[in-house]
Design an enzyme around this catalytic site. Structure first.
Site, PDB file in Angstrom:
ATOM      1  N   GLU A 169       0.827  -1.220   0.000  1.00  0.00           N
ATOM      2  CA  GLU A 169       0.000   0.000   0.000  1.00  0.00           C
ATOM      3  C   GLU A 169       0.855   1.261   0.000  1.00  0.00           C
ATOM      4  OE1 GLU A 169      -2.762  -0.553   3.271  1.00  0.00           O
ATOM      5  OE2 GLU A 169      -4.066  -1.727   1.985  1.00  0.00           O
TER       6      GLU A 169
ATOM      7  N   GLU B  41      -5.436  -8.248  -1.504  1.00  0.00           N
ATOM      8  CA  GLU B  41      -6.154  -8.117  -0.238  1.00  0.00           C
ATOM      9  C   GLU B  41      -7.593  -7.764  -0.542  1.00  0.00           C
ATOM     10  OE1 GLU B  41      -4.743  -5.471   2.815  1.00  0.00           O
ATOM     11  OE2 GLU B  41      -2.652  -6.014   2.421  1.00  0.00           O
TER      12      GLU B  41
HETATM   13  C1  BG6 Z   1      -4.667  -3.004   4.562  1.00  0.00           C
HETATM   14  C2  BG6 Z   1      -3.346  -3.446   5.088  1.00  0.00           C
HETATM   15  O1  BG6 Z   1      -4.748  -1.618   4.722  1.00  0.00           O
HETATM   16  O2  BG6 Z   1      -5.822  -3.426   5.144  1.00  0.00           O
HETATM   17  C3  BG6 Z   1      -3.405  -4.557   6.100  1.00  0.00           C
HETATM   18  O3  BG6 Z   1      -2.435  -3.779   4.073  1.00  0.00           O
HETATM   19  C4  BG6 Z   1      -4.628  -4.370   6.969  1.00  0.00           C
HETATM   20  O4  BG6 Z   1      -2.197  -4.556   6.810  1.00  0.00           O
HETATM   21  C5  BG6 Z   1      -5.853  -4.471   6.073  1.00  0.00           C
HETATM   22  O5  BG6 Z   1      -4.711  -5.243   8.026  1.00  0.00           O
HETATM   23  C6  BG6 Z   1      -7.163  -4.376   6.818  1.00  0.00           C
HETATM   24  O6  BG6 Z   1      -7.185  -3.241   7.618  1.00  0.00           O
HETATM   25  P1  BG6 Z   1      -7.514  -3.330   9.171  1.00  0.00           P
HETATM   26  O7  BG6 Z   1      -7.255  -1.956   9.668  1.00  0.00           O
HETATM   27  O8  BG6 Z   1      -8.930  -3.724   9.264  1.00  0.00           O
HETATM   28  O9  BG6 Z   1      -6.584  -4.332   9.715  1.00  0.00           O
END
Ligand code: BG6
Length: 479
Positions: free
Chosen positions: A176, A377
């Site tokens: 990111e 993701e």
């Molecule tokens: C992304 C990141 O922003 O989202 C992860 O790459 C992160 O590291 C994921 O865990 C989900 O976000 P969160 O804040 O719900 O853990």
């Protein structure tokens, strides 16, 4: 014939600092995240300059993948994963980032993890930097604000490329990377934390430092991509962007322009550099408006041109609105919030669920760059209720997954060259944004709670079997 390619990569994505634990085991140094105490919804994590023994740091134990990796990878294999994304924790290899020689114990740990993945038929997909800067580099250089960090990152990459050249083919440089276009990114992505102690409200790092730090990350990324291409032609090098899709709030042309500007400044700002090898035409104005002057070394432009990535990957969770009218209601989001969309529902954490937005994002990215794309993701962080018999009936997660896979299928039919999909947090892990455990993403439940209690046992949620079916049918059987 199915919609997804025969060699489609199905799996999950994790980050070392959110699931390994063992934060100081076997000589490991302290990363930025090891200085973060947990937060809750609407109350962000806090950095402490020194590690305070009276505080709870979620990364310190996390879910202890460090000691459970065999069991966890075995469970992933039961779902049929043929890829697993994780990151290398820099401080396991170079504890402060400054050492001349790597730590053998750290290298040996990832050897074991990658061997285990491969033995289970999984392709390792490895992020070289996922919010894990050695804290010493904050003290010395204010994180990526210091150009010196580029060479230190190169050293890390050269070490791990050579060590794992026969095990790992797919690499992502920075997780990111575009998060530093937002203020919060200074905490995680570029780690400009010098002199900072406090919470979100107190963190203000101006655009000059963030954009200069990002420039250093661009050069670092380009250098290691070029190095990999020259030395390891079998490697596939990718960039990783948080896809912060926004829509114009109304059909007012002013909203269209505001949205175009937002998408350029937040998302394409980094993908343009990493995929096309040069800053976008709009950057000059962006810098002027924010009072930013980027310091360039004479060779930087050429290095950016020579370090273009082979594929583009992104995280996708939600969408928001952008508008110029005062009546736009605000909601939460990943890294940044935005306008509320009346057509969408939101998770308990206020992230608006938008499967069509994933199809839209894939089309936008592929249209713009014409290189293979991967969704590395995507997922739903929710409260889960574990029943007395150990089961978790996470129908909401199944629904989210079904709709997003269906959206990807449409995108492929639209013509997008999609390489794979890795669900975020296939096993419950520490939330990055808040440091919570109760914001759970997994198909596998982990008995670990926000107060640090729990026996760390693993159990399958209903979504476990559902994802197994999706993978077994290569995305055809969505139930
Ligand atoms: C992304 C990141 O922003 O989202 C992860 O790459 C992160 O590291 C994921 O865990 C989900 O976000 P969160 O804040 O719900 O853990």
């Amino acid at each position: 014939m199915g919609v997804f390619r025969d060699d489609f990569l199905w799996g999950g994505a994790c980050a070392a600092n959110q699931f390994e634990g063992a934060w100081d085991a076997d000589g490991k140094g302290d990363s930025v995240i090891d200085h973060c105490i947990g937060g809750v919804f609407n109350k962000q994590k806090r950095i402490t300059i020194e590690i305070d023994p009276n505080q709870l740091y979620p990364s310190h134990e996390a879910i202890d993948f460090y000691h459970h990796y065999e069991e966890d990878i075995e469970l992933f294999a039961q779902m049929g994963f043929n890829v697993l994304r994780t990151s290398i924790n820099w401080t396991r290899i170079y504890p402060t980032g400054l050492e001349d020689e790597p730590l053998e114990a750290g290298l040996a740990f990832y050897d074991k993890v990658f061997d285990c993945m491969i033995a289970h038929g999984m392709e390792p997909l490895i992020t070289l930097s996922h919010y894990e800067l050695p804290y010493e580099l904050v003290r010395r250089y204010n994180g990526w604000a210091g150009r010196e960090v580029i060479a230190l990152f190169e050293k890390l990459c050269h070490t791990v490329f050579e060590r794992y050249k026969d095990k790992v083919r797919y690499w992502l440089t920075f997780n990111e990377i575009n998060c530093a276009t937002a203020e919060m990114g200074a905490m995680y992505g570029t780690s400009n934390l010098q002199g900072f102690e406090g919470g979100r409200d107190e963190l203000y790092v101006g655009p000059q430092i963030r954009y200069q730090s990002l420039h250093h990350q661009f050069v670092a990324s380009a250098r290691v991509v070029k190095y990999a291409h020259e030395h390891y032609p079998q490697f596939k090098m990718g960039c990783m962007t948080v896809y912060l899709q926004t829509y114009p709030a109304t059909c007012d042309p002013a909203d269209q322009l505001a949205n175009q500007k937002n998408m350029r400044n937040r998302v394409f700002y980094t993908t343009d550099v990493q995929v096309r090898g040069a800053y976008g035409c709009y950057c000059k104005r962006l810098w002027e408006e924010q009072g930013v002057t980027i310091e360039w070394e004479p060779t930087d432009a050429q290095e950016l041109r020579e370090g273009k990535v082979d594929f583009l990957s992104f995280s996708y969770y939600m969408t928001n609105l952008i508008g110029t009218h005062d009546d736009l209601e605000e909601t939460e989001g990943n890294i940044v919030g935005g306008g509320k969309n009346p057509y969408l529902e939101a998770s308990a954490w206020g992230w608006q669920i938008d499967p069509d937005g994933l199809r839209f994002a894939l089309n936008e990215m592929y249209d713009r760059y014409q290189i293979p794309v991967m969704v590395v993701e995507n997922g739903l962080g929710e409260f889960d209720k574990k029943e007395d018999d150990g089961s978790v009936h996470d129908t909401y997660r199944i629904d989210y997954l079904r709709k997003h896979v269906a959206a990807m299928r449409e995108a492929v039919r639209d013509g997008v060259d999609l390489l794979g999909y890795t669900w975020w947090g296939p096993i419950d892990l520490v939330s990055h944004g808040t440091g919570e455990m109760r914001k759970r993403y997994g198909f596998i439940y982990v008995d670990k709670y926000d107060d640090g209690t729990g026996d760390l046992s693993r159990s399958k949620k209903d979504s476990f079997e559902y994802y197994r079916r999706i993978i077994a049918s290569n995305g055809e059987d969505l139930g």
